[in-house]
Design a protein around this motif. Structure first.
Motif, PDB file in Angstrom:
ATOM      1  N   PHE A 121       0.872  -1.103   0.019  1.00 40.92           N
ATOM      2  CA  PHE A 121       0.143   0.048  -0.029  1.00 40.92           C
ATOM      3  C   PHE A 121       0.894   1.242   0.189  1.00 40.92           C
ATOM      4  N   LEU A 122       1.785   1.377   0.907  1.00 36.80           N
ATOM      5  CA  LEU A 122       2.847   2.378   0.853  1.00 36.80           C
ATOM      6  C   LEU A 122       3.609   2.403  -0.543  1.00 36.80           C
ATOM      7  N   ALA A 123       3.938   1.568  -1.174  1.00 35.76           N
ATOM      8  CA  ALA A 123       4.588   1.570  -2.425  1.00 35.76           C
ATOM      9  C   ALA A 123       3.641   2.300  -3.490  1.00 35.76           C
ATOM     10  N   GLY A 124       2.104   2.014  -3.392  1.00 40.18           N
ATOM     11  CA  GLY A 124       1.304   2.575  -4.123  1.00 40.18           C
ATOM     12  C   GLY A 124       1.034   3.966  -4.005  1.00 40.18           C
ATOM     13  N   ILE A 125       1.072   4.383  -2.666  1.00 38.19           N
ATOM     14  CA  ILE A 125       0.843   5.622  -2.393  1.00 38.19           C
ATOM     15  C   ILE A 125       2.054   6.640  -2.982  1.00 38.19           C
ATOM     16  N   SER A 126       3.308   6.173  -2.553  1.00 36.15           N
ATOM     17  CA  SER A 126       4.325   6.735  -2.913  1.00 36.15           C
ATOM     18  C   SER A 126       4.499   6.913  -4.552  1.00 36.15           C
ATOM     19  N   LEU A 127       3.799   6.163  -5.246  1.00 36.30           N
ATOM     20  CA  LEU A 127       3.942   6.213  -6.582  1.00 36.30           C
ATOM     21  C   LEU A 127       2.790   7.191  -7.052  1.00 36.30           C
ATOM     22  N   PHE A 128       1.871   7.157  -6.291  1.00 36.27           N
ATOM     23  CA  PHE A 128       0.765   8.135  -6.628  1.00 36.27           C
ATOM     24  C   PHE A 128       1.416   9.706  -6.301  1.00 36.27           C
ATOM     25  N   VAL A 129       2.169   9.962  -5.082  1.00 38.00           N
ATOM     26  CA  VAL A 129       2.811  11.066  -4.749  1.00 38.00           C
ATOM     27  C   VAL A 129       3.764  11.804  -6.075  1.00 38.00           C
ATOM     28  N   ALA A 130       4.524  10.552  -6.724  1.00 45.09           N
ATOM     29  CA  ALA A 130       5.449  10.698  -7.583  1.00 45.09           C
ATOM     30  C   ALA A 130       4.793  11.424  -9.034  1.00 45.09           C
ATOM     31  N   HIS A 131       3.490  11.007  -9.005  1.00 45.84           N
ATOM     32  CA  HIS A 131       2.829  11.414 -10.469  1.00 45.84           C
ATOM     33  C   HIS A 131       1.978  12.615 -10.138  1.00 45.84           C
ATOM     34  N   LEU A 132       1.961  13.355  -8.997  1.00 50.93           N
ATOM     35  CA  LEU A 132       1.243  14.539  -8.933  1.00 50.93           C
ATOM     36  C   LEU A 132       1.756  15.732  -9.845  1.00 50.93           C
ATOM     37  N   GLY A 133       1.073  16.517  -9.902  1.00 53.59           N
ATOM     38  CA  GLY A 133       1.418  17.511 -10.961  1.00 53.59           C
ATOM     39  C   GLY A 133       2.807  18.284 -10.421  1.00 53.59           C
ATOM     40  N   PHE A 134       3.192  18.559  -9.117  1.00 49.85           N
ATOM     41  CA  PHE A 134       4.419  19.215  -8.745  1.00 49.85           C
ATOM     42  C   PHE A 134       5.667  18.206  -9.091  1.00 49.85           C
ATOM     43  N   MET A 135       5.630  17.007  -9.503  1.00 46.12           N
ATOM     44  CA  MET A 135       6.743  16.249  -9.760  1.00 46.12           C
ATOM     45  C   MET A 135       7.205  16.079 -11.280  1.00 46.12           C
ATOM     46  N   ASP A 136       8.284  16.430 -11.567  1.00 43.70           N
ATOM     47  CA  ASP A 136       8.575  16.507 -12.950  1.00 43.70           C
ATOM     48  C   ASP A 136       9.319  15.078 -13.563  1.00 43.70           C
ATOM     49  N   PRO A 137       8.596  14.191 -14.209  1.00 41.71           N
ATOM     50  CA  PRO A 137       9.170  13.007 -14.438  1.00 41.71           C
ATOM     51  C   PRO A 137      10.251  12.869 -15.797  1.00 41.71           C
ATOM     52  N   GLN A 138      10.786  14.024 -16.108  1.00 45.56           N
ATOM     53  CA  GLN A 138      11.477  14.403 -17.371  1.00 45.56           C
ATOM     54  C   GLN A 138      12.933  13.927 -16.996  1.00 45.56           C
ATOM     55  N   ILE A 139      13.523  13.075 -17.759  1.00 41.12           N
ATOM     56  CA  ILE A 139      14.976  12.629 -17.689  1.00 41.12           C
ATOM     57  C   ILE A 139      15.974  13.930 -18.177  1.00 41.12           C
ATOM     58  N   GLY A 140      16.912  14.107 -17.380  1.00 45.15           N
ATOM     59  CA  GLY A 140      17.564  15.250 -17.453  1.00 45.15           C
ATOM     60  C   GLY A 140      19.055  14.980 -17.469  1.00 45.15           C
ATOM     61  N   ASN A 141      19.910  15.896 -17.808  1.00 45.26           N
ATOM     62  CA  ASN A 141      21.369  15.524 -17.621  1.00 45.26           C
ATOM     63  C   ASN A 141      21.751  15.797 -16.041  1.00 45.26           C
ATOM     64  N   LEU A 142      22.738  15.485 -15.686  1.00 44.66           N
ATOM     65  CA  LEU A 142      23.233  15.620 -14.190  1.00 44.66           C
ATOM     66  C   LEU A 142      24.159  16.648 -14.169  1.00 44.66           C
ATOM     67  N   VAL A 143      23.965  17.470 -13.203  1.00 47.74           N
ATOM     68  CA  VAL A 143      24.951  18.429 -12.978  1.00 47.74           C
ATOM     69  C   VAL A 143      26.388  17.948 -12.545  1.00 47.74           C
ATOM     70  N   PRO A 144      27.324  18.708 -12.646  1.00 49.16           N
ATOM     71  CA  PRO A 144      28.656  18.112 -12.440  1.00 49.16           C
ATOM     72  C   PRO A 144      28.817  17.224 -11.152  1.00 49.16           C
ATOM     73  N   VAL A 145      28.400  17.970  -9.974  1.00 45.96           N
ATOM     74  CA  VAL A 145      28.670  17.581  -8.714  1.00 45.96           C
ATOM     75  C   VAL A 145      28.034  16.228  -8.331  1.00 45.96           C
ATOM     76  N   LEU A 146      27.133  15.649  -9.382  1.00 45.29           N
ATOM     77  CA  LEU A 146      26.354  14.809  -9.129  1.00 45.29           C
ATOM     78  C   LEU A 146      27.129  13.323  -9.768  1.00 45.29           C
ATOM     79  N   LYS A 147      28.113  13.779 -10.719  1.00 44.90           N
ATOM     80  CA  LYS A 147      28.672  12.553 -11.358  1.00 44.90           C
ATOM     81  C   LYS A 147      29.738  12.168 -10.476  1.00 44.90           C
ATOM     82  N   SER A 148      29.372  11.272  -9.486  1.00 49.91           N
ATOM     83  CA  SER A 148      30.010  10.729  -8.558  1.00 49.91           C
ATOM     84  C   SER A 148      29.667   9.507  -8.109  1.00 49.91           C
TER      85      SER A 148
END
Length: 943
Positions: A734-761
């Motif tokens: 149930f918690l997994a389902g709720i978490s996925l529901f939150v992930a797909h609310l309007g304020f979450m951006d599912p777009q795949i983007g490039n990493l900023v330099p500091v995250l390349k670690s």
């Protein structure tokens, strides 16, 4: 003497008690929480001056450590052979020693060097008042630290020796900057040899605002700001290198080629400093921090850290001790596990949660493009002149949409496989671009009954028609009134926003952008959002978003939209491209009317060959392209959401039948549901792996990705760690389902983007995967706590199985919390290692890391509440596990969307507090009160 000794022992035992521990921890967590809001409103210097860098906060650290030492001594854990517990609790003492050494004897500063220049000076992070004097052609310098912020002004009256006399500097007043163009000002009174003068100092920027004055015959100058520290060696910048993502201005990485010049030790050695690659020399560490806008200079963070070795030793002890605790026979975790086994509930452990994780031919381009265009024209007689088919009119827009829906599907799918370079430099299928842009405009799928590619192509080929279609989402009544549309309208047309060539939102947009994010109301935000949708629509109508053409010359990695390519390429190439796109637009129109797409497909053949010939170095593998399109059309994470919820609810219902009807649960149904949830977790893991492959980095680099990973951690917690507890599995699903529901609310951006330099670690994968997975376990604790409180409400002699079920849930809840807290703690401290190896400091009191620390403190209190009177009780533990989860919600959502900082996804642009949160809090309080009536069940006795 004996009485005195007894008195002292009594005081020591009183101080070294868990009651004092809780008081200190609650005080500590509260102080940190207040500091994060102070930092958000008044800036980091104010938070440090008011809390973080104060003597009382240092004393609080010391009292916590002394309390811990006393408890370890009086409890004699080593005599009871609790070596794992002793090891990880002792590690906190070692970490404190290392942190204190860094705090009081370390140094942090910044070095700025231009190319072909050298420097041996560092600007300190701390502010100082520096006094310069010239006496008989000799220069003198003295300084002392200051703490002056808009919120806190520590008044000073310093007396410094100068040539046999004393110079006095006294604080008078502080004038904060009125705006960004202004600077802070400080008024002081300076006295020397019986003379005094009031001086106003402007806070310096690189020593540019020194205030000169004369007292008697002595010339002085005052400087307020960072202090310049000279090193015994030089760093020379040979070359600064900035790599950007192909075709964009977004930095991919940056590095400094430097030479260390130490004449005293006869050293002249080259180094390369870049993110996560540090230069260590002469007791100092140099980190790549930033760079000049003209890319001709570098900014290096510099630190000297005497506490690094003891701190790292403490981190190592902490990790080993916590891992050891899970297997120590006399440890709490194993004893809880043994109790569950005695209840015929086997616990299965997993090893871990984290997943394993062209040739350019000059002179051929024009001929090839021309030949491709000629091939299309030769096979399509309609393209050798203007089409005789009449243009589609405004009245036939419904027919246009109908034709797009019925006739263009196959062709639009093929167009979606072409590659496009987005404005961030990422190469992706046009299908992805269409999905992102259409979602941005319409906030939904299947708008007008068209798929994303059909609508995208329709807008691009028929811009004048689609500008009349109501497809731009808006919400506020005031904005509808401003634009002049009905209040019932949910969408507006592009043309609705213009009158006589004037943009209706121009003034409102300017006013909204001038406001601070926290001061914008719903209308302001809607204006900004609608303007963004207008810009997206314009990029489609003009084909500016369609950057599908690589450079024919082979110079650079930037790809071009058709109009940009025609304007930038040589005349002959531009002419051929113009013919090619004219041919495509005509053949698309012909295909839509006659349902014959051969010629339009030939144009796509030409574009594919151009991309392969001139942009092969940027084209990803075909498998990656196909998988990305697969993810676009089969949103696995969104589709898993209802399945998780249904399986969790059904399994919960099966268990309730067992509890309240005194019947054995349907074994077959339970096992089927268990394997169904296991299959969902497996599909979830596969989807994460696909996203990892498509994006080129671990899928936990932004809010959306971390949320879908939390859902995965929740699911696997139930399936793997609590295999035989159907209640735990149902709550995890149930918690997994709720978490996925939150992930797909309007304020979450599912777009795949490039990493900023500091995250390349590699530290990203270690730190983020562990700490994010901990949220899944602690979320499971919340669900188990809620369920336990519900069962407390229904306790009665009619349901004798309830007490046994409550004790089982309590045991699972505590085990899950031990796992979650261990992961949260290890992940947080490993984040300190990442920060230290990336930019030279373990801890910057950033709101995200601070709230993670607060969450650790909260869950430490919950797990140790059993040592308090009446605290060893399943009701108390369940209530606290529910309340504690609000700190996780603040750590994950509150910081990301309401506080600014390095980790903030919204960079301080707050969202409105959801109304449901108030009901959520009210529900929590009501549940705890109702369960309290029957909360007298004692905890299970552990062997």
């Amino acid at each position: 003497m004996n009485q005195m000794q007894m008195f002292v022992n009594g005081i020591m035992r009183g101080f070294c008690s868990f009651f004092v521990t809780f008081v200190l921890l609650i005080t500590y967590g509260s102080a940190c929480a207040v500091a994060t809001f102070v930092e958000n409103d008044f800036g980091t210097p104010s938070a440090k001056a008011l809390i973080y860098n104060t003597a009382w906060f240092d004393l609080l650290h010391l009292l916590l450590v002394l309390n811990l030492i006393g408890i370890l001594i009086f409890s004699r854990v080593w005599q009871r052979k609790k070596y794992a517990s002793f090891l990880f609790h002792s590690s906190l003492i070692i970490i404190f020693i290392g942190a204190a050494m860094t705090r009081y004897y370390g140094f942090e500063g910044v070095m700025h060097i231009r190319e072909s220049e050298r420097s041996n000076t560092i600007e300190s992070q701390e502010d100082f008042i520096t006094i310069l004097a010239k006496i008989e052609d000799k220069f003198y310098r003295a300084f002392f630290p200051t703490t002056i912020t808009p919120l806190v002004q520590k008044k000073f009256h310093q007396t410094l020796p100068f040539e046999g006399d004393n110079l006095s500097v006294q604080y008078l007043d502080y004038l904060p900057a009125k705006d960004k163009m202004d600077s802070d000002r400080l008024k002081v009174k300076v006295s020397f040899k019986g003379e005094s003068q009031e001086i106003e100092i402007i806070k310096n920027t690189k020593g540019e605002n020194i205030a000169p004055f004369v007292l008697g015959e002595t010339r002085f100058a005052l400087d307020w700001g960072s202090r310049v520290v000279a090193l015994p060696f030089f760093i020379e910048l040979k070359d600064f290198q900035l790599d950007r993502y192909a075709g964009s201005m977004s930095p991919s990485s940056y590095a400094s080629e430097v030479v260390v010049i130490d004449s005293k030790n006869n050293v002249e050695k080259p180094y390369k400093i870049f993110m996560n690659n540090v230069l260590d020399y002469g007791g100092f560490r140099f980190f790549q921090s930033s760079y000049d806008l003209d890319e001709q200079g570098t900014i290096l963070s510099v630190n000297r850290d005497p506490g690094k070795i003891p701190t790292y030793i403490g981190y190592t002890m902490l990790v080993i001790g916590l891992l050891w605790e899970f297997f120590a026979k006399n440890g709490r975790f194993v004893r809880l596990s043994n109790y569950l086994k005695s209840q015929n509930l086997a616990i299965v452990f997993a090893a871990g949660l984290s997943m394993s994780m062209p040739l350019y031919a000059s002179g051929e381009n024009i001929n090839d493009t021309e030949q491709m265009t000629q091939n299309i024209e030769s096979q399509n007689p309609h393209m050798q002149g203007e089409l005789e088919i009449p243009p589609i009119t405004n009245e036939s827009i419904l027919d246009l949409i109908k034709n797009l829906k019925e006739k263009s599907k196959e062709h639009s799918e093929r167009f979606g496989k072409l590659l496009v370079q987005d404005f961030g430099g990422r190469m992706k299928p046009v299908d992805t671009l269409a999905m992102e842009y259409v979602h941005k405009m319409t906030k939904k799928d299947g708008f007008l009954g068209l798929n994303n590619m059909e609508l995208f192509l329709g807008m691009m080929v028929y811009p004048n028609e689609f500008k009349k279609v109501k497809m731009l989402a808006l919400s506020t009544p005031k904005l509808k009134e401003v634009i002049g549309v009905s209040q019932e309208e949910k969408y507006i047309a592009f043309e609705d926003l213009f009158v006589g060539g004037t943009y209706k939102l121009g003034n409102y947009l300017e006013e909204a952008n001038r406001k601070k994010p926290a001061m914008r109301d719903k209308f302001d935000k809607d204006v900004i959002n609608v303007d963004e949708r207008v810009n997206v629509a314009y990029l489609i109508y003009t084909a500016q978003a369609l950057r599908i053409l690589p450079s024919f010359s082979g110079e650079g990695d930037k790809w071009f939209a058709p109009s940009d390519a025609i304007a930038s390429f040589d005349k002959e190439s531009a002419s051929q491209l113009q013919k090619l796109f004219g041919a495509y637009f005509n053949s698309f129109h012909y295909g839509l009317v006659e349902n014959k797409w051969e010629n339009a497909d030939l144009a796509l053949d030409a574009l594919e060959k151009i991309q392969q010939k001139f942009g092969a170095n940027l084209i990803p593998p075909q498998t990656q392209i196909d998988l990305e399109i697969f993810l676009n059309h089969y949103n696995l994470f969104k589709n898993l959401m209802p399945l998780y919820l249904v399986c969790g609810i059904l399994l919960f219902a099966v268990v309730l039948v067992q509890i309240f009807r005194h019947k054995k649960a349907d074994v077959l149904a339970s096992r089927v549901l268990y394997w169904a949830i296991s299959l969902l977790v497996l599909l979830h893991a596969t989807a994460l792996g696909v996203r990892w492959y498509v994006g080129g980095h671990a899928p936990w680099s932004n809010a959306y990705e971390s949320m879908i990973y939390i859902a995965f951690a929740s699911g696997i917690a139930g399936v793997v760690f609590f295999k035989k507890s159907y209640l735990a599995q149902s709550m995890a699903s149930f918690l997994a389902g709720i978490s996925l529901f939150v992930a797909h609310l309007g304020f979450m951006d599912p777009q795949i983007g490039n990493l900023v330099p500091v995250l390349k670690s590699y530290w990203l994968n270690i730190h983020v995967s562990i700490i994010t997975a901990s949220y899944g376990f602690l979320g499971l604790c919340f669900m188990l706590g809620v369920l336990t409180l519900f069962l407390f409400i229904f306790r009665s002699a009619k349901y004798p199985e309830l007490d046994r079920t409550i004790l089982t849930l309590h045991t699972i809840n505590e085990m899950a919390m031990i796992l979650g807290l261990a992961m949260l703690t290890i992940g947080n401290f490993l984040g300190g290692v990442w920060a230290n190896e990336s930019w030279g400091r373990y801890w910057g009191w950033d709101p995200k890391e601070t709230w993670a620390l607060i969450s650790i403190v909260v869950y430490i209190v919950v797990l140790h509440a059993r040592f308090m009177p009446k605290g060893d009780n399943p009701y108390v533990f369940a209530s606290l596990s529910v309340i504690a989860f609000y700190s996780i919600l603040m750590t994950y959502f509150g910081v990301n969307f309401y506080l600014s900082g390095l980790h903030s996804y919204a960079a301080g642009d707050p969202l409105p507090i959801p109304v449901f949160l108030y009901y959520f809090v009210g529900f929590t309080i009501l549940l705890i009160i109702l369960a309290a009536r029957k909360g007298d069940l004692p905890s299970p006795k552990l062997s």
